[in-house]
Motif scaffolding. Structure first.
Motif, PDB file in Angstrom:
ATOM      1  N   GLN A 108     -71.738 -14.393 -34.027  1.00 21.42           N
ATOM      2  CA  GLN A 108     -72.252 -15.824 -34.273  1.00 21.42           C
ATOM      3  C   GLN A 108     -71.515 -16.979 -33.502  1.00 21.42           C
ATOM      4  O   GLN A 108     -72.342 -17.634 -32.993  1.00 21.42           O
ATOM      5  CB  GLN A 108     -71.994 -15.965 -35.767  1.00 21.42           C
ATOM      6  N   ASN A 109     -70.248 -16.799 -33.470  1.00 17.09           N
ATOM      7  CA  ASN A 109     -69.546 -18.000 -32.963  1.00 17.09           C
ATOM      8  C   ASN A 109     -69.597 -17.837 -31.404  1.00 17.09           C
ATOM      9  O   ASN A 109     -69.573 -18.978 -30.807  1.00 17.09           O
ATOM     10  CB  ASN A 109     -68.092 -17.964 -33.179  1.00 17.09           C
ATOM     11  N   VAL A 110     -69.530 -16.669 -30.736  1.00 11.75           N
ATOM     12  CA  VAL A 110     -69.656 -16.723 -29.252  1.00 11.75           C
ATOM     13  C   VAL A 110     -71.063 -16.480 -28.778  1.00 11.75           C
ATOM     14  O   VAL A 110     -71.417 -17.155 -27.879  1.00 11.75           O
ATOM     15  CB  VAL A 110     -68.748 -15.400 -28.819  1.00 11.75           C
ATOM     16  N   LEU A 111     -71.555 -15.437 -29.256  1.00  9.57           N
ATOM     17  CA  LEU A 111     -72.850 -14.895 -28.537  1.00  9.57           C
ATOM     18  C   LEU A 111     -73.922 -16.067 -28.949  1.00  9.57           C
ATOM     19  O   LEU A 111     -74.805 -16.295 -28.166  1.00  9.57           O
ATOM     20  CB  LEU A 111     -73.273 -13.548 -29.059  1.00  9.57           C
ATOM     21  N   VAL A 112     -74.077 -16.324 -30.073  1.00 12.73           N
ATOM     22  CA  VAL A 112     -75.308 -17.066 -30.696  1.00 12.73           C
ATOM     23  C   VAL A 112     -74.993 -18.657 -30.493  1.00 12.73           C
ATOM     24  O   VAL A 112     -75.878 -18.993 -29.973  1.00 12.73           O
ATOM     25  CB  VAL A 112     -75.549 -16.672 -32.162  1.00 12.73           C
ATOM     26  N   GLU A 113     -74.126 -19.251 -31.230  1.00 19.29           N
ATOM     27  CA  GLU A 113     -73.967 -20.694 -31.090  1.00 19.29           C
ATOM     28  C   GLU A 113     -73.245 -21.118 -29.985  1.00 19.29           C
ATOM     29  O   GLU A 113     -73.530 -22.346 -29.586  1.00 19.29           O
ATOM     30  CB  GLU A 113     -73.007 -20.927 -32.379  1.00 19.29           C
ATOM     31  N   THR A 114     -72.686 -20.217 -29.126  1.00 22.70           N
ATOM     32  CA  THR A 114     -71.730 -20.924 -27.811  1.00 22.70           C
ATOM     33  C   THR A 114     -72.774 -20.694 -26.743  1.00 22.70           C
ATOM     34  O   THR A 114     -73.175 -21.586 -25.756  1.00 22.70           O
ATOM     35  CB  THR A 114     -70.580 -20.537 -27.588  1.00 22.70           C
ATOM     36  N   ILE A 115     -73.332 -19.407 -26.577  1.00 23.96           N
ATOM     37  CA  ILE A 115     -73.972 -18.965 -25.396  1.00 23.96           C
ATOM     38  C   ILE A 115     -75.666 -19.400 -25.541  1.00 23.96           C
ATOM     39  O   ILE A 115     -76.325 -19.538 -24.709  1.00 23.96           O
ATOM     40  CB  ILE A 115     -73.568 -17.409 -25.120  1.00 23.96           C
ATOM     41  N   GLY A 116     -76.492 -18.777 -26.697  1.00 25.86           N
ATOM     42  CA  GLY A 116     -77.481 -19.041 -27.174  1.00 25.86           C
ATOM     43  C   GLY A 116     -78.331 -17.728 -26.716  1.00 25.86           C
ATOM     44  O   GLY A 116     -79.328 -17.712 -26.364  1.00 25.86           O
ATOM     45  N   THR A 117     -77.672 -16.728 -27.062  1.00 22.34           N
ATOM     46  CA  THR A 117     -78.272 -15.274 -26.703  1.00 22.34           C
ATOM     47  C   THR A 117     -79.700 -14.903 -27.508  1.00 22.34           C
ATOM     48  O   THR A 117     -79.535 -15.090 -28.690  1.00 22.34           O
ATOM     49  CB  THR A 117     -77.324 -14.229 -27.403  1.00 22.34           C
ATOM     50  N   LYS A 118     -80.569 -14.770 -26.771  1.00 23.75           N
ATOM     51  CA  LYS A 118     -81.900 -14.211 -27.229  1.00 23.75           C
ATOM     52  C   LYS A 118     -82.013 -12.616 -26.934  1.00 23.75           C
ATOM     53  O   LYS A 118     -82.877 -12.074 -27.716  1.00 23.75           O
ATOM     54  CB  LYS A 118     -83.051 -15.046 -26.573  1.00 23.75           C
ATOM     55  N   HIS A 119     -81.438 -12.291 -25.936  1.00 27.12           N
ATOM     56  CA  HIS A 119     -81.569 -10.746 -25.486  1.00 27.12           C
ATOM     57  C   HIS A 119     -80.156 -10.438 -25.288  1.00 27.12           C
ATOM     58  O   HIS A 119     -79.503 -11.078 -24.454  1.00 27.12           O
ATOM     59  CB  HIS A 119     -82.332 -10.594 -24.339  1.00 27.12           C
ATOM     60  N   LEU A 120     -79.656  -9.211 -25.744  1.00 33.60           N
ATOM     61  CA  LEU A 120     -78.305  -8.770 -25.285  1.00 33.60           C
ATOM     62  C   LEU A 120     -78.414  -7.331 -24.898  1.00 33.60           C
ATOM     63  O   LEU A 120     -79.143  -6.474 -25.638  1.00 33.60           O
ATOM     64  CB  LEU A 120     -77.567  -8.688 -26.867  1.00 33.60           C
ATOM     65  N   ILE A 121     -77.840  -7.114 -23.838  1.00 31.89           N
ATOM     66  CA  ILE A 121     -77.893  -5.755 -23.070  1.00 31.89           C
ATOM     67  C   ILE A 121     -76.469  -5.174 -23.016  1.00 31.89           C
ATOM     68  O   ILE A 121     -75.864  -5.962 -22.537  1.00 31.89           O
ATOM     69  CB  ILE A 121     -78.271  -5.793 -21.771  1.00 31.89           C
ATOM     70  N   VAL A 122     -76.312  -3.977 -23.708  1.00 34.93           N
ATOM     71  CA  VAL A 122     -75.037  -3.609 -23.734  1.00 34.93           C
ATOM     72  C   VAL A 122     -74.944  -1.933 -23.304  1.00 34.93           C
ATOM     73  O   VAL A 122     -75.972  -1.284 -23.449  1.00 34.93           O
ATOM     74  CB  VAL A 122     -74.484  -3.573 -25.168  1.00 34.93           C
ATOM     75  N   GLY A 123     -73.945  -1.494 -22.756  1.00 31.61           N
ATOM     76  CA  GLY A 123     -73.689  -0.109 -22.462  1.00 31.61           C
ATOM     77  C   GLY A 123     -73.673   0.933 -23.858  1.00 31.61           C
ATOM     78  O   GLY A 123     -73.602   0.170 -25.002  1.00 31.61           O
ATOM     79  N   TYR A 124     -73.979   1.740 -23.684  1.00 27.12           N
ATOM     80  CA  TYR A 124     -74.071   2.792 -24.691  1.00 27.12           C
ATOM     81  C   TYR A 124     -72.873   2.812 -25.821  1.00 27.12           C
ATOM     82  O   TYR A 124     -72.820   3.444 -26.830  1.00 27.12           O
ATOM     83  CB  TYR A 124     -74.437   4.457 -24.192  1.00 27.12           C
TER      84      TYR A 124
END
Length: 314
Positions: A108-124
């Motif tokens: 919530q704090n980093v990915l959504v509210e600070t960066i504005g993430t709409k798509h997240l790509i991560v390793g397995y």
């Protein structure tokens, strides 16, 4: 590519396509994630963002263990990521407070509210949050709550061996720079400033440039002789590099030196990049400088033969 040295420097995006990790080495597996990141950003009209950490989280979580060395300096990593087409690189200082965020706070704090993430790509195998308790279940629950999509990149294999930064470090520490290059997708390099040495190499016909690598966390390959290329202001040259304590003259410190072929200019104070192509032999103590000189003649011949074969196979 825009670079930010704090999360607070970053201005929230309307449509951020994000991936997260230390990406040490930016190896073959990392590159697949990053290429997909840039591809998805273009396809969705968004901007690609990489969130990375410095210093390496393991150095903060386990401060007693300072043996971990990095394949890339932060500057080298940034250049590789820029070359891959990334729009934004956030270099987050990894602190105890940051490591203690629980998974949902982190999302919530980093990915959504600070960066504005709409798509997240991560390793397995992506893990995050306090005690690395966060994983795919937490990401999927929060995706519905905070309205973002997740894409998972599978493990990458080369010759049926899973690529990892750990395996690349192991290869380099045994001198196997050719294997490291297969995993990395490029040749491992050292970058630094040319400093003055004791000029012993000149007395036996093999003058060397002594390289000072400022970043103490940068991994240095195993002691020995290597076939290398050297890039500098004057151009690109072939050469043979030496790493070791110079046992023949009872050296006390570990040196990084390179004999640059067909080059005789003074380059003290200049920054150079030395790329490692092939391991030639281990460091050996000789009976004296004359014996060392004879071996260096053979080393140069072996190095030139390596480059000849390389050009024939190109």
């Amino acid at each position: 590519m825009k670079i930010y040295n704090q999360l607070s420097e970053f201005k929230k995006l309307d449509h951020a396509v994000v991936t997260i990790g230390t990406f040490d080495g930016v190896h073959y597996g990392h590159q697949k994630i990053i290429r997909r990141l840039c591809e998805l950003a273009r396809a969705t009209g968004g901007e690609s963002v990489i969130l990375t950490f410095f210093p390496h989280p393991r150095l903060i979580i386990d401060p007693e263990n300072q043996d971990l060395k990095m394949i890339n300096t932060i500057k080298e990593k940034a250049q590789i990521l820029a070359d891959l087409g990334v729009d934004h690189l956030i270099i987050t200082p990894f602190t105890r407070d940051f490591s203690n965020l629980n998974p949902e706070e982190y999302i919530q704090n980093v990915l959504v509210e600070t960066i504005g993430t709409k798509h997240l790509i991560v390793g397995y195998d992506h893990r995050f949050g306090k005690d690395r308790k966060g994983g795919m279940p937490e990401l999927e629950v929060c995706a519905k709550k905070f309205d973002y999509n997740i894409e998972v990149i599978d493990e990458q294999d080369i010759n049926d061996v899973a690529v990892s930064s750990t395996k690349i470090r192991q290869a380099l520490l045994t001198g196997d720079v050719a294997l490291a290059a297969k995993y990395l997708g490029y040749h491992f390099s050292l970058q630094g400033r040319v400093i003055k040495g004791d000029k012993i190499g000149r007395t036996i016909g093999f003058p060397t440039a002594n390289l000072f690598v400022e970043e103490s966390y940068k991994l240095i390959p195993s002691d020995g002789i290597y076939a290398v290329t050297v890039d500098m202001e004057e151009g690109s040259y072939k050469g043979m590099a030496y790493i070791g304590q110079r046992p023949t003259i009872n050296g006390m410190t570990r040196n990084i030196e390179v004999n640059i072929f067909d080059f005789n200019k003074e380059i003290y104070g200049q920054d150079i990049k030395m790329s490692f192509l092939e391991f030639l032999r281990h460091d050996v103590k000789f009976t004296g400088l004359e014996a060392l000189k004879e071996q260096l003649k053979q080393d140069k011949e072996n190095t030139l033969n390596f480059f000849k074969k390389l050009s024939q196979n190109a």
